[in-house]
Scaffold this motif. Structure first.
Motif, PDB file in Angstrom:
ATOM      1  N   ALA A  90       0.833  -1.209   0.000  1.00  0.00           N
ATOM      2  CA  ALA A  90       0.000   0.000   0.000  1.00  0.00           C
ATOM      3  C   ALA A  90       0.869   1.261   0.000  1.00  0.00           C
ATOM      4  CB  ALA A  90      -0.931  -0.020   1.200  1.00  0.00           C
ATOM      5  N   LEU A  91       1.923   1.251   0.820  1.00  0.00           N
ATOM      6  CA  LEU A  91       2.822   2.420   0.851  1.00  0.00           C
ATOM      7  C   LEU A  91       3.540   2.604  -0.481  1.00  0.00           C
ATOM      8  CD1 LEU A  91       4.343   2.021   4.435  1.00  0.00           C
ATOM      9  CD2 LEU A  91       2.821   3.856   3.641  1.00  0.00           C
ATOM     10  N   LEU A  92       3.885   1.536  -1.167  1.00  0.00           N
ATOM     11  CA  LEU A  92       4.539   1.638  -2.468  1.00  0.00           C
ATOM     12  C   LEU A  92       3.598   2.284  -3.489  1.00  0.00           C
ATOM     13  CD1 LEU A  92       6.862   1.055  -4.410  1.00  0.00           C
ATOM     14  CD2 LEU A  92       5.917  -1.225  -4.757  1.00  0.00           C
ATOM     15  N   VAL A  93       2.345   1.866  -3.490  1.00  0.00           N
ATOM     16  CA  VAL A  93       1.364   2.478  -4.397  1.00  0.00           C
ATOM     17  C   VAL A  93       1.224   3.964  -4.091  1.00  0.00           C
ATOM     18  CG1 VAL A  93      -1.063   2.509  -5.079  1.00  0.00           C
ATOM     19  CG2 VAL A  93       0.125   0.327  -4.771  1.00  0.00           C
ATOM     20  N   ARG A  94       1.148   4.278  -2.793  1.00  0.00           N
ATOM     21  CA  ARG A  94       1.032   5.699  -2.412  1.00  0.00           C
ATOM     22  C   ARG A  94       2.233   6.509  -2.899  1.00  0.00           C
ATOM     23  NH1 ARG A  94       3.154   8.368   2.249  1.00  0.00           N
ATOM     24  NH2 ARG A  94       2.027  10.322   2.718  1.00  0.00           N
ATOM     25  N   ARG A  95       3.433   5.933  -2.767  1.00  0.00           N
ATOM     26  CA  ARG A  95       4.638   6.647  -3.176  1.00  0.00           C
ATOM     27  C   ARG A  95       4.676   6.862  -4.690  1.00  0.00           C
ATOM     28  NH1 ARG A  95       7.788   3.937  -0.432  1.00  0.00           N
ATOM     29  NH2 ARG A  95       8.584   2.423  -1.939  1.00  0.00           N
ATOM     30  N   LEU A  96       4.241   5.858  -5.446  1.00  0.00           N
ATOM     31  CA  LEU A  96       4.240   5.987  -6.896  1.00  0.00           C
ATOM     32  C   LEU A  96       3.197   6.990  -7.382  1.00  0.00           C
ATOM     33  CD1 LEU A  96       4.693   2.258  -7.998  1.00  0.00           C
ATOM     34  CD2 LEU A  96       6.375   4.094  -8.115  1.00  0.00           C
ATOM     35  N   VAL A  97       2.047   7.010  -6.755  1.00  0.00           N
ATOM     36  CA  VAL A  97       0.989   7.951  -7.171  1.00  0.00           C
ATOM     37  C   VAL A  97       1.370   9.375  -6.829  1.00  0.00           C
ATOM     38  CG1 VAL A  97      -1.400   8.641  -6.779  1.00  0.00           C
ATOM     39  CG2 VAL A  97      -0.818   6.220  -7.067  1.00  0.00           C
ATOM     40  N   GLY A  98       2.009   9.571  -5.681  1.00  0.00           N
ATOM     41  CA  GLY A  98       2.424  10.913  -5.308  1.00  0.00           C
ATOM     42  C   GLY A  98       1.395  11.635  -4.460  1.00  0.00           C
ATOM     43  N   PRO A  99       1.474  12.977  -4.390  1.00  0.00           N
ATOM     44  CA  PRO A  99       0.592  13.758  -3.501  1.00  0.00           C
ATOM     45  C   PRO A  99      -0.885  13.577  -3.805  1.00  0.00           C
ATOM     46  CG  PRO A  99       2.409  15.093  -4.310  1.00  0.00           C
ATOM     47  CD  PRO A  99       2.441  13.815  -5.077  1.00  0.00           C
ATOM     48  N   HIS A 100      -1.221  13.196  -5.064  1.00  0.00           N
ATOM     49  CA  HIS A 100      -2.638  13.014  -5.389  1.00  0.00           C
ATOM     50  C   HIS A 100      -3.292  11.940  -4.523  1.00  0.00           C
ATOM     51  CE1 HIS A 100      -2.057  15.567  -8.855  1.00  0.00           C
ATOM     52  NE2 HIS A 100      -1.064  14.803  -9.277  1.00  0.00           N
ATOM     53  N   PHE A 101      -2.536  10.981  -4.089  1.00  0.00           N
ATOM     54  CA  PHE A 101      -3.093   9.876  -3.315  1.00  0.00           C
ATOM     55  C   PHE A 101      -3.693  10.387  -2.016  1.00  0.00           C
ATOM     56  CE2 PHE A 101      -3.059   6.376  -0.338  1.00  0.00           C
ATOM     57  CZ  PHE A 101      -3.495   5.284  -1.089  1.00  0.00           C
ATOM     58  N   ASP A 102      -2.935  11.186  -1.265  1.00  0.00           N
ATOM     59  CA  ASP A 102      -3.414  11.660   0.043  1.00  0.00           C
ATOM     60  C   ASP A 102      -4.596  12.593  -0.112  1.00  0.00           C
ATOM     61  OD1 ASP A 102      -1.392  10.183   1.042  1.00  0.00           O
ATOM     62  OD2 ASP A 102      -0.214  11.838   1.866  1.00  0.00           O
ATOM     63  N   ARG A 103      -4.696  13.283  -1.270  1.00  0.00           N
ATOM     64  CA  ARG A 103      -5.829  14.208  -1.470  1.00  0.00           C
ATOM     65  C   ARG A 103      -7.054  13.483  -2.012  1.00  0.00           C
ATOM     66  NH1 ARG A 103      -1.612  17.672  -3.556  1.00  0.00           N
ATOM     67  NH2 ARG A 103      -2.189  17.119  -5.708  1.00  0.00           N
ATOM     68  N   GLY A 104      -6.914  12.169  -2.208  1.00  0.00           N
ATOM     69  CA  GLY A 104      -8.048  11.396  -2.700  1.00  0.00           C
ATOM     70  C   GLY A 104      -8.345  11.615  -4.160  1.00  0.00           C
ATOM     71  N   GLU A 105      -7.351  12.103  -4.914  1.00  0.00           N
ATOM     72  CA  GLU A 105      -7.555  12.393  -6.338  1.00  0.00           C
ATOM     73  C   GLU A 105      -7.137  11.220  -7.211  1.00  0.00           C
ATOM     74  OE1 GLU A 105      -5.388  15.923  -7.083  1.00  0.00           O
ATOM     75  OE2 GLU A 105      -6.558  17.151  -5.693  1.00  0.00           O
ATOM     76  N   ALA A 106      -6.631  10.144  -6.637  1.00  0.00           N
ATOM     77  CA  ALA A 106      -6.202   8.986  -7.438  1.00  0.00           C
ATOM     78  C   ALA A 106      -6.655   7.698  -6.775  1.00  0.00           C
ATOM     79  CB  ALA A 106      -4.685   8.996  -7.576  1.00  0.00           C
TER      80      ALA A 106
END
Length: 638
Positions: free
Chosen positions: A622-638
């Motif tokens: 899960a953390l790897l996916v978050r790192r690859l997606v970037g800041p959009h992940f935490d903002r719920g945009e991806a």
């Protein structure tokens, strides 16, 4: 009877003397007419002859000015300069007015007029002081009649009261006719001389133009021969510097220096340096043809510059730069610059065509290398050496691609020509960045993607870090040059032997594809950093991975929004550092008890036991996916 005969004889002798005087003055006037003297000098001599003939102390010739129609004294005998100045200063009345100079009426009517006593005539009221100063009392004026009309008047003055008789008036009228002819002929001679002078000046201009054209043709042939002899743009720049006697510089369309030269023996004229951001397009035109533009000295130019754009087929290939003072030089220098611009355009087009041909030849070989069509590394190295490539030693394969190019173009809606120019600019920028950052790297354009074989000094973390600098430079260069456009770069594991370039190419493609699947744009994705997860990530769909990652991490993200506790950072450190609270505390620079408290919070929020190996693997994924997606992940945009 004797007395009568004596008187008759005296009259006859007087007439003979008068006739001789008249013949003498007419002869003198005819002689004066043919002299190449200024008109005023001729008129002064004629006035002197007339005064002597009539026995008058003063004589004047007044001429009309065609521009304003006013009479002024242009030739005189015996008249004081102050009197002449006074008369000429009173030329304030035009000829169609009632009052003016006494001679105005004679000029208007064309009839002679005699003033036996000027003191009693109102026409002389304005000149009374000047008349008294000059010392005359009587005056006669006759018109100067010529084929062009009345030119002015011929005036004679006497000190005593005198009524000029008909013979004197007739004689003066005859003389005036000759004077008018003399003036008419003098004007013709002056016009002829003016025409001759003008023709001489035109001939001189033609001679100079011929010399310039001849010299210009020599310069053009000299510069053209440099291209025919394949001497290159450096020879063109050096030749132009010699011709102009100043420093010359040649830049490409991105204002990168291609060639420069100083004039021999002139140390003060060094080539002008331009910065990449110089506002050439907005610089004011320096010539009527607008082929050259001025750029003042400042942050973008080391000295005031004159810049000529070098173009072909509607594209700007570069810029020729010379000192601004050349704008004030002669026509020959301007022609030399124009010829040099043309020759540089030919040379740059030729170089670009040669580079394209070489690129096509090389691309076939490199495509075979990446496709794994060679049987041995030895064969690859032999062919690479023939083409001038160095493929020995560790390398990494990079695959770069512009992100969401279609959406970028849809927003801007470029024309076909603008689209071609954009693609060329992108290709040139990538080429320039690679050459500047890693000169030994090999660039391989492949449609919308660019493959780079980048050498590394070692096959390990240091080598990968070295190559990552190149990848970061590409990302940064495109982001700065094209706002709103990003590029992603996939980075392979080290390739130690050439036969493995196909494997490295596939790894870089896989890393790039994974990032694209996860919606991660504008960064560098290393295949080695994916490790075993690459297998899983490649086989999963984007939406399933994102739902899994959000389901696992969203509780922690929501907690961090409410409280400034870096639980996610602590979790990543926990997984990376072997679950040691002490090592995590040292890394994050907090107390070990703080780390233990945060780990307890993570367990309470997620419900995951941090000593469960399977659940820890889920957290890592899960953390790897978050790192690859970037800041959009935490903002719920991806």
């Amino acid at each position: 009877m004797d007395v009568t005969n004596d008187r008759a004889e005296e009259r006859l002798l007087a007439r003979i003397r008068r006739f001789e005087d008249e013949r003498r003055i007419f002869t003198e006037m005819n002689r004066l007419i043919g002299q190449p003297w200024p008109l005023r000098e001729i008129l002064d001599r004629i006035a002197t002859q007339v005064a002597e003939l009539l026995g008058a102390p003063f004589c004047a010739i007044l001429l009309c000015h065609s521009g304003d129609g006013l009479l002024t004294i242009e030739g005189a005998c015996g008249l004081d300069r102050d009197y002449i100045a006074c008369v000429n200063a009173n030329r304030t009345m035009r000829l169609d007015t009632i009052m003016g100079l006494p001679s105005d009426e004679v000029f208007r009517t064309g009839q002679p007029q005699v003033w036996a006593d000027v003191r009693a005539h109102p026409s002389f009221a304005r000149l009374r002081a000047a008349v008294q100063h000059q010392g005359y009392t009587s005056m006669v004026a006759v018109p100067l009649s010529s084929p062009d009309g009345i030119l002015g008047t011929l005036n004679c003055y006497r000190a005593a009261t005198h009524g000029f008789d008909d013979d004197e008036v007739a004689l003066l009228t005859t003389i005036a006719t000759h004077v008018a002819i003399a003036i008419h002929n003098a004007n013709l001679i002056n016009q002829l001389n003016a025409s001759i002078k003008q023709l001489s000046e035109l001939n001189a201009i033609i001679q100079r133009q011929h010399a310039v054209l001849t010299r210009s043709e020599d310069i053009h042939l000299r510069l053209t021969n440099l291209v025919l002899e394949e001497r290159g743009v450096q020879a063109v720049v050096e030749t132009l510097a010699l011709l102009l006697g100043c420093g010359v510089a040649l830049y490409d369309q991105r204002l990168e220096l291609i060639a420069d030269a100083s004039a021999p023996g002139t140390p003060a004229s060094a080539p002008i340096r331009l910065s990449p951001g110089a506002p050439i397009a907005s610089a004011p035109a320096a010539t009527q043809t607008q082929a050259l533009r001025r750029l003042p000295a400042g942050p973008h130019a080391s000295a005031p510059a004159l810049i000529g754009a070098i173009g072909a087929r509607g594209k700007t290939l570069g810029y020729l730069v010379v000192p601004e003072r050349i704008a004030h030089a002669g026509e020959l220098e301007q022609r030399a610059i124009e010829h040099a611009i043309t020759v540089c355009a030919l040379e740059l087009v030729k170089q670009r065509a040669a580079a394209d041909a070489e690129r096509r030849l090389s691309s076939d070989f490199l495509a075979d290398v990446l496709a794994g069509r060679f049987a041995t590394s030895k064969e690859i190295l032999r062919r690479a050496d023939y083409l001038g490539y160095d493929l020995a030693g560790p390398h990494h394969v990079l695959v770069g691609a512009v992100d969401q190019l279609a959406e970028y173009l849809a927003r801007r809606r470029p024309t076909e020509a603008q689209l071609v120019e954009l693609r060329q600019h992108l290709a040139d920028l990538i080429d320039q960045t690679v050459r500047h950052t890693s000169p030994r790297a090999i660039l391989i354009p492949q449609g919308e993607q660019t493959v780079i074989l980048a050498p590394a000094r070692a096959a390990g973390p240091d080598g990968e870090a070295e190559v990552a600098v190149l990848a970061d430079a590409l990302v940064d260069a495109i982001g700065r040059t094209f706002p709103g456009l990003t590029v992603s770069v996939g980075l392979s594991a080290p390739v130690v032997v050439p036969i493995d370039f196909g494997r490295g190419h596939q790894e870089a493609l896989d890393a790039l594809a994974i990032a694209r699947n996860l919606g991660s744009y504008g960064g560098v994705i290393s295949f080695d950093k994916l490790g075993v997860y690459s297998l899983l990530l490649k086989s999963s769909s984007r939406d399933e991975l994102l739902r899994f990652a959000h389901r696992t991490l969203d509780p922690l993200i929501a907690y961090e929004r409410k409280r400034p506790t870096p639980l996610l950072q602590t979790l990543e450190a926990f997984l990376q550092l072997g679950r040691s609270p002490q090592r995590i505390a040292a890394l994050l620079q907090v107390h070990a008890n703080t780390i233990k408290h945060r780990l307890q919070q993570i367990h309470q929020i997620t419900g995951i036991e941090l000593d469960d190996t399977q659940r820890l693997f889920e957290l890592q994924l899960a953390l790897l996916v978050r790192r690859l997606v970037g800041p959009h992940f935490d903002r719920g945009e991806a």
